[in-house]
Design a protein around this motif. Structure first.
Motif, PDB file in Angstrom:
ATOM      1  N   ASN A  80      36.715  27.183 -11.313  1.00 33.85           N
ATOM      2  CA  ASN A  80      37.287  27.556  -9.859  1.00 33.85           C
ATOM      3  C   ASN A  80      36.508  27.201  -8.892  1.00 33.85           C
ATOM      4  OD1 ASN A  80      38.371  29.753  -8.944  1.00 33.85           O
ATOM      5  ND2 ASN A  80      36.688  30.988  -8.766  1.00 33.85           N
ATOM      6  N   GLN A  81      35.279  26.668  -8.780  1.00 33.40           N
ATOM      7  CA  GLN A  81      34.583  27.357  -8.040  1.00 33.40           C
ATOM      8  C   GLN A  81      33.100  26.308  -8.346  1.00 33.40           C
ATOM      9  OE1 GLN A  81      34.646  30.250  -5.481  1.00 33.40           O
ATOM     10  NE2 GLN A  81      33.020  31.428  -6.771  1.00 33.40           N
ATOM     11  N   LEU A  82      32.332  25.908  -6.798  1.00 34.13           N
ATOM     12  CA  LEU A  82      30.921  25.896  -7.478  1.00 34.13           C
ATOM     13  C   LEU A  82      29.695  27.338  -6.446  1.00 34.13           C
ATOM     14  CD1 LEU A  82      31.068  21.938  -5.526  1.00 34.13           C
ATOM     15  CD2 LEU A  82      30.737  22.827  -8.393  1.00 34.13           C
ATOM     16  N   GLY A  83      28.571  27.439  -6.993  1.00 39.50           N
ATOM     17  CA  GLY A  83      27.531  28.130  -6.619  1.00 39.50           C
ATOM     18  C   GLY A  83      26.314  27.793  -7.300  1.00 39.50           C
ATOM     19  N   ILE A  84      25.576  28.518  -6.867  1.00 38.51           N
ATOM     20  CA  ILE A  84      24.172  28.223  -7.149  1.00 38.51           C
ATOM     21  C   ILE A  84      23.779  29.632  -7.527  1.00 38.51           C
ATOM     22  CG2 ILE A  84      23.885  26.619  -5.678  1.00 38.51           C
ATOM     23  CD1 ILE A  84      22.968  28.518  -3.284  1.00 38.51           C
ATOM     24  N   PHE A  85      21.810  29.418  -8.179  1.00 38.17           N
ATOM     25  CA  PHE A  85      21.183  30.731  -8.673  1.00 38.17           C
ATOM     26  C   PHE A  85      20.233  30.535  -7.992  1.00 38.17           C
ATOM     27  CE2 PHE A  85      23.634  31.266 -12.885  1.00 38.17           C
ATOM     28  CZ  PHE A  85      24.870  31.744 -12.652  1.00 38.17           C
ATOM     29  N   GLY A  86      18.857  31.406  -7.751  1.00 35.48           N
ATOM     30  CA  GLY A  86      18.238  31.384  -7.155  1.00 35.48           C
ATOM     31  C   GLY A  86      17.809  31.008  -5.616  1.00 35.48           C
ATOM     32  N   ARG A  87      17.006  30.774  -4.709  1.00 35.51           N
ATOM     33  CA  ARG A  87      16.513  30.772  -3.933  1.00 35.51           C
ATOM     34  C   ARG A  87      17.720  30.367  -2.416  1.00 35.51           C
ATOM     35  NH1 ARG A  87      11.143  28.756  -3.301  1.00 35.51           N
ATOM     36  NH2 ARG A  87      11.543  28.673  -1.396  1.00 35.51           N
ATOM     37  N   LYS A  88      18.408  30.998  -1.945  1.00 36.52           N
ATOM     38  CA  LYS A  88      19.462  30.331  -0.993  1.00 36.52           C
ATOM     39  C   LYS A  88      19.107  28.759  -0.187  1.00 36.52           C
ATOM     40  CE  LYS A  88      22.228  34.488   0.393  1.00 36.52           C
ATOM     41  NZ  LYS A  88      22.250  35.577   0.911  1.00 36.52           N
ATOM     42  N   GLU A  89      17.632  28.685   0.051  1.00 34.42           N
ATOM     43  CA  GLU A  89      17.404  27.822   0.805  1.00 34.42           C
ATOM     44  C   GLU A  89      17.375  26.867   0.057  1.00 34.42           C
ATOM     45  OE1 GLU A  89      13.861  30.263   0.585  1.00 34.42           O
ATOM     46  OE2 GLU A  89      16.215  31.360   1.001  1.00 34.42           O
ATOM     47  N   SER A  90      16.027  26.812  -1.061  1.00 35.94           N
ATOM     48  CA  SER A  90      16.148  26.115  -2.199  1.00 35.94           C
ATOM     49  C   SER A  90      16.665  26.787  -4.392  1.00 35.94           C
ATOM     50  CB  SER A  90      14.391  25.890  -2.424  1.00 35.94           C
ATOM     51  OG  SER A  90      14.424  25.539  -3.017  1.00 35.94           O
ATOM     52  N   PRO A  91      18.048  26.405  -3.832  1.00 37.49           N
ATOM     53  CA  PRO A  91      18.416  26.817  -5.330  1.00 37.49           C
ATOM     54  C   PRO A  91      17.641  25.919  -6.357  1.00 37.49           C
ATOM     55  CG  PRO A  91      19.998  25.600  -4.110  1.00 37.49           C
ATOM     56  CD  PRO A  91      19.068  25.706  -3.084  1.00 37.49           C
ATOM     57  N   ARG A  92      17.784  26.952  -8.077  1.00 35.75           N
ATOM     58  CA  ARG A  92      17.268  26.197  -9.057  1.00 35.75           C
ATOM     59  C   ARG A  92      18.219  25.550  -9.966  1.00 35.75           C
ATOM     60  NH1 ARG A  92      17.668  29.782 -13.066  1.00 35.75           N
ATOM     61  NH2 ARG A  92      17.534  31.884 -11.933  1.00 35.75           N
ATOM     62  N   ILE A  93      19.791  26.453  -9.012  1.00 35.52           N
ATOM     63  CA  ILE A  93      20.701  25.758 -10.307  1.00 35.52           C
ATOM     64  C   ILE A  93      21.759  25.913  -9.872  1.00 35.52           C
ATOM     65  CG2 ILE A  93      22.044  26.046 -12.716  1.00 35.52           C
ATOM     66  CD1 ILE A  93      19.573  25.827 -13.686  1.00 35.52           C
ATOM     67  N   PHE A  94      22.502  24.337  -9.833  1.00 39.82           N
ATOM     68  CA  PHE A  94      23.883  24.259  -9.084  1.00 39.82           C
ATOM     69  C   PHE A  94      24.817  24.631 -10.338  1.00 39.82           C
ATOM     70  CE2 PHE A  94      26.444  20.718  -7.606  1.00 39.82           C
ATOM     71  CZ  PHE A  94      27.194  21.250  -6.990  1.00 39.82           C
ATOM     72  N   TRP A  95      25.351  25.474 -10.550  1.00 43.91           N
ATOM     73  CA  TRP A  95      26.628  25.389 -11.216  1.00 43.91           C
ATOM     74  C   TRP A  95      28.220  25.358 -10.630  1.00 43.91           C
ATOM     75  CZ3 TRP A  95      29.396  29.994  -9.631  1.00 43.91           C
ATOM     76  CH2 TRP A  95      28.962  30.438  -9.284  1.00 43.91           C
ATOM     77  N   ALA A  96      29.398  25.536 -11.880  1.00 44.94           N
ATOM     78  CA  ALA A  96      30.426  25.689 -11.811  1.00 44.94           C
ATOM     79  C   ALA A  96      31.160  26.735 -12.821  1.00 44.94           C
ATOM     80  CB  ALA A  96      31.323  24.233 -11.985  1.00 44.94           C
TER      81      ALA A  96
END
Length: 189
Positions: A80-96
């Motif tokens: 569907n889309q891309l997103g992140i986990f973790g802090r908004k300015e320095s994410p820990r995980i980049f995902w789809a």
């Protein structure tokens, strides 16, 4: 050096989708500086992370998952889309992620319960189905959510696939790709 191995159950991503995602990730790397990118062969959706698993407990989980998934039908998923986990300015995980799927939720619940019944203490956070693409933001500037708009440029059409199996993977931290298939649980076509 002795590496303790981990196990997890997941829905694997079909080869043709992995290759498309590999191409997309090559483009993402140009504007998204993450420290570690997941090898395309390792792309999956985790259903239950077991961690270290004593052999008797692992065997019990295999029996339980096999029983729970017997006769369970295959189902469609769509990235569907891309997103992140973790802090908004320095994410820990980049995902789809995938579009909402009641079938995926149902299969996850069966696998999760089967593993708990085998004695595993599993993650208690709500299930957020996703495919990890990269880890640890290393940009000189803070991450900005607009960077994820690159997805619309790369993927105007749907990335749909049939989830036709659940797999038990073993992690090998010293190898690339890291995940080895230990057991396959086919879903009914």
């Amino acid at each position: 050096m002795n590496h303790q191995t981990h196990f997890f159950y997941a829905v694997p991503i079909p080869k043709e989708i992995k290759l498309i995602m590999k191409d997309h990730c090559e483009k993402f790397k140009q504007s998204l500086p993450f420290n570690r990118w997941v090898h395309h062969e390792d792309l999956h959706i985790t259903l239950a992370f077991l961690g270290f698993a004593p052999s008797d407990q692992l065997e019990k989980s295999i029996e339980n998952v096999s029983t729970e998934l017997k006769g369970n039908p295959s189902f469609s998923l769509q990235i569907n889309q891309l997103g992140i986990f973790g802090r908004k300015e320095s994410p820990r995980i980049f995902w789809a992620d995938t579009l909402k799927s009641d079938e995926l939720q149902f299969v996850r619940k069966k696998v999760f319960t089967a593993c708990e019944d085998a004695g595993f203490q599993l993650e208690t956070r709500p299930f957020r189905p996703h495919i990890t693409l990269a880890r640890k933001w290393t940009g000189d500037e803070p991450f900005h959510h607009e960077r994820l708009d690159v997805w619309q440029e790369l993927q105007p059409n749907s990335l749909a696939f049939l989830a036709s199996e659940v797999v038990l993977f073993q992690t090998h931290l010293e190898k690339t790709p890291k995940y080895e298939v230990k057991k396959v649980f086919p879903l009914k076509k």
